[in-house]
Design an enzyme around this catalytic site. Structure first.
Site, PDB file in Angstrom:
ATOM      1  N   HIS A   1      -6.771  -2.796  -7.317  1.00 18.21           N
ATOM      2  CA  HIS A   1      -7.889  -3.183  -8.181  1.00 18.21           C
ATOM      3  C   HIS A   1      -7.432  -3.471  -9.608  1.00 18.21           C
ATOM      4  O   HIS A   1      -8.139  -4.138 -10.352  1.00 18.21           O
ATOM      5  CB  HIS A   1      -9.046  -2.181  -8.100  1.00 18.21           C
ATOM      6  CG  HIS A   1      -8.909  -0.920  -8.883  1.00 18.21           C
ATOM      7  ND1 HIS A   1      -8.500   0.267  -8.320  1.00 18.21           N
ATOM      8  CD2 HIS A   1      -9.142  -0.646 -10.185  1.00 18.21           C
ATOM      9  CE1 HIS A   1      -8.496   1.205  -9.244  1.00 18.21           C
ATOM     10  NE2 HIS A   1      -8.873   0.677 -10.397  1.00 18.21           N
TER      11      HIS A   1
ATOM     12  N   ASP B   1      -4.995   1.260  -2.033  1.00 20.68           N
ATOM     13  CA  ASP B   1      -5.244   0.611  -3.331  1.00 20.68           C
ATOM     14  C   ASP B   1      -3.958   0.467  -4.159  1.00 20.68           C
ATOM     15  O   ASP B   1      -3.757   1.162  -5.149  1.00 20.68           O
ATOM     16  CB  ASP B   1      -6.292   1.424  -4.100  1.00 20.68           C
ATOM     17  CG  ASP B   1      -6.940   0.625  -5.226  1.00 20.68           C
ATOM     18  OD1 ASP B   1      -6.381  -0.406  -5.628  1.00 20.68           O
ATOM     19  OD2 ASP B   1      -8.009   1.049  -5.707  1.00 20.68           O
TER      20      ASP B   1
ATOM     21  N   SER C   1      -6.111   4.682 -13.412  1.00 24.54           N
ATOM     22  CA  SER C   1      -5.870   3.900 -12.211  1.00 24.54           C
ATOM     23  C   SER C   1      -4.447   3.381 -12.232  1.00 24.54           C
ATOM     24  O   SER C   1      -3.998   2.831 -13.227  1.00 24.54           O
ATOM     25  CB  SER C   1      -6.818   2.717 -12.138  1.00 24.54           C
ATOM     26  OG  SER C   1      -7.998   3.112 -11.524  1.00 24.54           O
TER      27      SER C   1
HETATM   28  N1  ARG Z   1     -13.485   3.453  -8.710  1.00 20.75           N
HETATM   29  C1  ARG Z   1     -12.167   2.989  -8.992  1.00 20.75           C
HETATM   30  C2  ARG Z   1     -12.031   2.707 -10.492  1.00 20.75           C
HETATM   31  O1  ARG Z   1     -12.838   3.158 -11.246  1.00 20.75           O
HETATM   32  C3  ARG Z   1     -11.816   1.806  -8.138  1.00 20.75           C
HETATM   33  C4  ARG Z   1     -12.575   0.556  -8.415  1.00 20.75           C
HETATM   34  C5  ARG Z   1     -12.199  -0.647  -7.584  1.00 20.75           C
HETATM   35  N2  ARG Z   1     -12.868  -0.727  -6.293  1.00 20.75           N
HETATM   36  C6  ARG Z   1     -14.095  -1.277  -6.067  1.00 20.75           C
HETATM   37  N3  ARG Z   1     -14.598  -1.230  -4.868  1.00 20.75           N
HETATM   38  N4  ARG Z   1     -14.795  -1.873  -7.009  1.00 20.75           N
HETATM   39  O2  ARG Z   1     -11.472   1.794 -10.991  1.00 20.75           O
HETATM   40  N1  GLU Z   2     -10.515   3.563 -10.825  1.00 22.18           N
HETATM   41  C1  GLU Z   2     -10.444   4.060 -12.154  1.00 22.18           C
HETATM   42  C2  GLU Z   2      -9.679   3.151 -13.114  1.00 22.18           C
HETATM   43  O1  GLU Z   2      -9.806   1.985 -13.127  1.00 22.18           O
HETATM   44  C3  GLU Z   2      -9.853   5.407 -12.115  1.00 22.18           C
HETATM   45  C4  GLU Z   2     -10.816   6.284 -11.523  1.00 22.18           C
HETATM   46  C5  GLU Z   2     -11.429   7.174 -12.528  1.00 22.18           C
HETATM   47  O2  GLU Z   2     -12.225   6.749 -13.371  1.00 22.18           O
HETATM   48  O3  GLU Z   2     -11.044   8.337 -12.444  1.00 22.18           O
HETATM   49  O4  GLU Z   2      -8.973   3.563 -13.980  1.00 22.18           O
END
Ligand code: ARG
Ligand code: GLU
Length: 662
Positions: free
Chosen positions: A83, A205, A595
Site C-alpha cells: 500500500h 502487504d 507502514s
Molecule cells: N490500514 C493500513 C494503513 O493504515 C493499510 C491501508 C491499505 N489497505 C487498504 N485496504 N486500503 O495504511
Molecule cells: N497502514 C498504516 C500506515 O500507512 C499503518 C497502520 C497504523 O496506522 O498503525 O502507516
C-alpha cells in the site's frame, strides 16, 4: 470520598508505565535499553543508533514522505508495504499492463521502473538543540548549516513535548528509487477494505524497490547512468519465525499521535469530528465505488484515491469504538482532575487545566469548520492538470467527478457551521438555487477548462476564511488539535504532568521523526472467552478464498501451491500442520507512517514488515491501551515465499542475507 475513589480507580488504570507503550527517540534509546534487554533484546543502544559507526538507523528510510522502508541488500534493495508503493504501481499500470491486478516482477535491473517524485530519506543524525535555540540561534540557521553539509542533505527542527524540547534532524535524500517487484493486489491487498484494520489478517502487504545513486554512491536525480546504492547497513533476515512472547522491535517513522490531549479534545474527536468525516466519506466512497464497478479503466483510475479515502474512514470508526468502549473521555477527565488537585498550590501549574478547557471551548467551532472545509471544498481541484487530462481514463471519469463535486458542496453546506461558511459560497448557492446546482455550474467550467476562475474565486474566498479561522485559532495545523495559545498551555501542562506523574513513562508524540517501539509477539482477548492467536497461515487464505468476491479472489498459482504443498523452504509446522506463515500480531506501539517498518527480533534480524493495527487499537493514537492495542505485520517468510514461489523471482533472494537457522 466517592469522588476520590473514582479518581484513584481511574488513576490505577493509567499510572503504571504501560508495558509496551511508547515511541522512543533513537538517540536517547540508551535510557530504555535496560528494559529492552530485560524483555529479551540482545543488542546494544549503539547497534540501534550511532553517529560513529553503521547502525540500524542506516538501514531504515522515510519512504515517499509518509511510509517507512528498510534496506535488505548491499545493492540498495528495499522492502516496504504494497500500500506504500501503491501509487507508484498504479502509475505504471494500464488496462493492458495492469500491474495492480497481476503484479510486477522486474526480470533484470534494466526492467526496474523509475518513479518521478518518489524519494527516500535516511537519518544522518539527530541532536537536541533546545539550549542553542534558547541562546539565540534560529532554527533557519541550524537547518541551513546542516543542509550545506552534503549532497541531498535535508534538515528540520522538530518540537518534542509541545515545545519543551527541540531537536534538529538531518537527513540524506535519494531521488532515484525504482520499482522492482509487487505482488498482485489479490495478495498485496488481499482482503481489501473488508479486512483492513482487522485481525485475523492474511494480507501480503509488501512491495520491493531499489535505491539508485551516482557512481560516487551519492544522491542523484534519475539517470540511466545511476547505479544501485551501497548502504552502510542492511538488515539480515531471519527465517526462524516468531512465537508468542518473543521480543519484537519496530524502527520507523510514526506520523502523528496525541497522547497527552485533554478529555475535551478526545470528546470532540469521538463525538463530533470523526462522525462527521465518516459520514461525508460514506457518500463519497459510494460514488467512487459505483464508478469503479462500472468501468475497468475507472477501477484503476480511482484505485489509489479510493484506498486512501477508505483507509482513514474505517480507521476513524475503530477509533470512535475504541474510545467509547474503553471510556477514554472519563478516564482522561479523572486523570486531569487529579493533576489539577495536585497543581492547586503550585503557581506555575495551578490554572493550566482550566485555561486549556476554556481555550478548547473557544476554538471548537472554527476548528470544526476548518476540518469540514478540508474534507469538502478543499478536496476538489481548482483545475485539472494537463498530466491528469492526458490519462487514459480521464474523459471517462467526468460523471463520477461531477457527482463528487455536487455531493461535497452539499456536505459543506450541511456540516460547516454557518458563521464560517464562505461568503462566495453563500452567494453562489443563492444564485443557483442549491449547493448542488452551484457545484454543477463550477464543475462545467473547471472540467472543460473554459472557466477555472469561478472555482478559483471560491477557493480564494475559502482560503481567506481559513486564514480568518487560522487567526482565530492561532494555528495553521490541520492535523493537530492545537492553537498557539493551546500549544503554550500544553507546554506547561506536559511539564507539570512529568513532575507530577513520576511513574508514567513519557515519550514525545509521534511527528514523523524516527522512533523505536518495542514489545512482543502477542495475541489478545477479543471478546469474553474469545482469544485471538497472534499468527495466521496460508490455510486461512484458502479458507477465505472465493472467486466471487473481489477482495478474496486469490491467484490460481496460490491455489495450486496449496494443493501440491510445494512450499519449498518456506513450509513450516504450525499447530501440527505443515503450512506457510502469513501475518503476525505484536504489542508494539505504532501509527500511520509505521507502514513498511521493519519488525526486528531480539538479534536485530528482520522477521516481518509492519502494515496495520487491529481495529479498536486505532485509538492508540490518543490513548494506548496495552490490553487491546496490537500492530499487524506480514511475516517475512510469506514475503519470501511469494517472491520465490508466486513471482518466480528467487533471484532477488540471492542478494539478501539470511541469519542462522537454529
Ligand atoms: N490500514 C493500513 C494503513 O493504515 C493499510 C491501508 C491499505 N489497505 C487498504 N485496504 N486500503 O495504511
Ligand atoms: N497502514 C498504516 C500506515 O500507512 C499503518 C497502520 C497504523 O496506522 O498503525 O502507516
Amino acid at each position: 470520598m466517592k469522588h476520590t475513589l473514582l479518581t484513584l480507580a481511574a488513576l490505577l488504570c493509567l499510572l503504571p508505565a504501560a508495558a509496551d507503550e511508547g515511541m522512543w527517540l533513537p538517540s536517547l534509546i540508551s535510557e530504555r535499553i535496560d528494559e529492552m534487554r530485560a524483555k529479551g533484546f540482545r543488542l546494544t543502544a549503539e547497534d540501534i543508533y550511532s553517529i560513529n559507526r553503521a547502525s540500524m538507523k542506516d538501514a531504515v528510510v522515510l519512504f515517499d514522505g509518509g511510509c517507512t522502508g528498510e534496506l535488505v541488500s548491499a545493492e540498495g534493495l528495499l522492502l516496504t508495504n504494497h500500500h506504500c508503493g501503491y501509487d507508484a504501481i498504479q502509475r505504471h499500470s494500464t488496462v493492458e499492463h495492469d500491474y495492480l491486478t497481476h503484479g510486477f516482477w522486474a526480470r533484470s535491473r534494466a526492467e526496474e521502473l523509475p518513479n518521478e517524485g518518489l524519494n527516500v530519506r535516511f537519518l544522518v543524525r539527530m541532536e537536541e538543540v533546545t539550549d542553542r535555540l534558547a541562546a539565540g540561534e534560529t532554527a533557519e540557521e541550524l537547518i541551513r548549516a546542516a543542509e550545506a553539509e552534503g549532497k541531498g542533505y535535508r534538515a528540520s527542527v522538530e518540537q518534542m513535548y509541545y515545545g519543551n524540547q527541540q531537536f534538529l534532524f538531518v537527513y540524506r535524500q535519494f531521488d532515484d528509487v525504482r520499482l522492482v517487484a509487487a505482488p498482485p493486489s489479490s495478495i498485496g491487498k488481499f482482503g481489501g477494505d473488508t479486512d483492513n484494520w482487522i485481525w485475523p489478517r492474511h494480507t501480503g502487504d509488501f512491495s520491493v524497490f531499489r535505491i539508485y545513486a551516482s557512481k560516487e554512491n551519492e544522491p542523484a536525480a534519475y539517470s540511466p547512468e545511476n547505479v544501485p546504492y551501497r548502504p552502510e547497513k542492511f538488515f539480515t533476515i531471519s527465517t526462524r519465525g516468531v512465537k508468542e512472547g518473543d521480543f519484537t522491535m519496530i524502527y520507523g517513522f510514526p506520523g502523528n499521535t496525541q497522547e497527552y490531549i485533554l478529555s475535551d479534545a478526545v470528546r470532540y474527536i469521538a463525538e463530533r469530528s470523526d462522525p462527521a468525516k465518516i459520514a461525508i466519506r460514506d457518500g463519497r466512497l459510494e460514488i467512487i465505488r459505483r464508478a469503479q464497478q462500472s468501468d475497468p479503466a475507472l477501477r484503476i483510475h480511482y484505485a489509489s484515491k479510493q484506498a486512501s479515502i477508505a483507509n482513514a474512514w474505517k480507521k476513524w470508526q475503530g477509533e470512535v469504538l475504541g474510545i467509547t468502549r474503553r471510556g477514554t473521555v472519563a478516564s482522561k477527565q479523572a486523570y486531569e482532575e487529579a493533576f489539577d488537585a495536585w497543581a492547586q498550590d503550585k503557581p506555575e501549574y495551578a490554572g493550566v487545566v482550566g485555561a486549556l478547557k476554556a481555550e478548547y471551548a473557544r476554538i471548537m467551532d472554527p476548528y470544526f469548520a476548518r476540518e469540514i472545509t478540508a474534507e469538502t471544498l478543499y478536496a476538489l481541484p481548482a483545475r485539472y492538470t494537463d498530466k491528469e487530462r492526458a490519462e487514459e481514463a480521464f474523459a471517462r471519469s467526468e460523471a463520477a467527478e461531477r457527482a463528487q463535486w455536487e455531493y461535497l458542496f452539499g456536505a459543506y453546506a450541511r456540516y460547516c457551521p454557518e458563521q464560517y461558511q464562505v461568503p462566495e459560497f453563500l452567494r453562489g448557492v443563492a444564485r443557483c438555487g442549491s449547493p448542488e446546482a452551484y457545484a454543477a455550474q463550477l464543475f462545467e467550467g473547471v472540467w472543460s477548462g473554459a472557466d477555472t476562475t469561478s472555482m478559483a474565486t471560491l477557493r480564494g474566498d475559502a482560503k481567506r476564511m481559513l486564514a480568518h479561522v487560522t487567526w482565530l485559532l492561532g494555528t495553521k495545523s490541520l492535523r493537530n488539535l492545537t492553537s498557539s495559545r493551546l500549544n503554550e498551555l500544553y507546554t506547561t501542562y506536559i511539564k507539570g504532568l512529568r513532575e507530577w506523574d513520576r511513574e508514567r513513562a513519557f515519550y514525545p508524540d509521534a511527528n514523523l521523526t524516527l522512533r523505536v517501539a518495542y514489545g512482543s509477539i502477542a495475541g489478545y482477548e477479543y471478546a469474553d472467552g474469545e482469544y485471538h492467536k497472534p499468527q495466521t497461515t496460508l490455510d486461512g487464505i484458502i479458507a477465505k478464498d472465493d472467486p466471487e468476491i473481489y477482495d478474496y479472489d486469490i491467484p490460481q498459482r496460490l491455489r495450486d501451491l496449496y494443493a501440491s504443498k510445494e512450499y519449498g523452504r518456506w513450509g513450516t509446522m504450525i499447530d501440527g500442520r505443515r503450512t506457510v506463515p502469513v501475518c503476525f500480531l505484536a504489542s508494539n506501539h505504532t501509527t500511520g507512517g509505521n507502514s513498511g517498518s521493519p519488525v526486528l527480533n531480539a538479534d536485530g534480524e528482520l522477521v516481518g514488515i509492519n502494515f496495520d493495527r487491529t481495529w479498536r487499537s486505532t485509538m492508540s493514537d490518543i490513548a494506548f491501551d496495552p490490553s487491546i492495542c496490537r500492530n499487524i505485520a506480514v511475516d517475512i517468510r510469506y514475503v519470501l515465499f511469494v517472491i520465490d514461489r508466486v513471482g518466480d523471482a528467487g533471484y532477488l533472494l540471492d542478494e539478501m542475507k539470511f541469519g542462522r537457522k537454529r
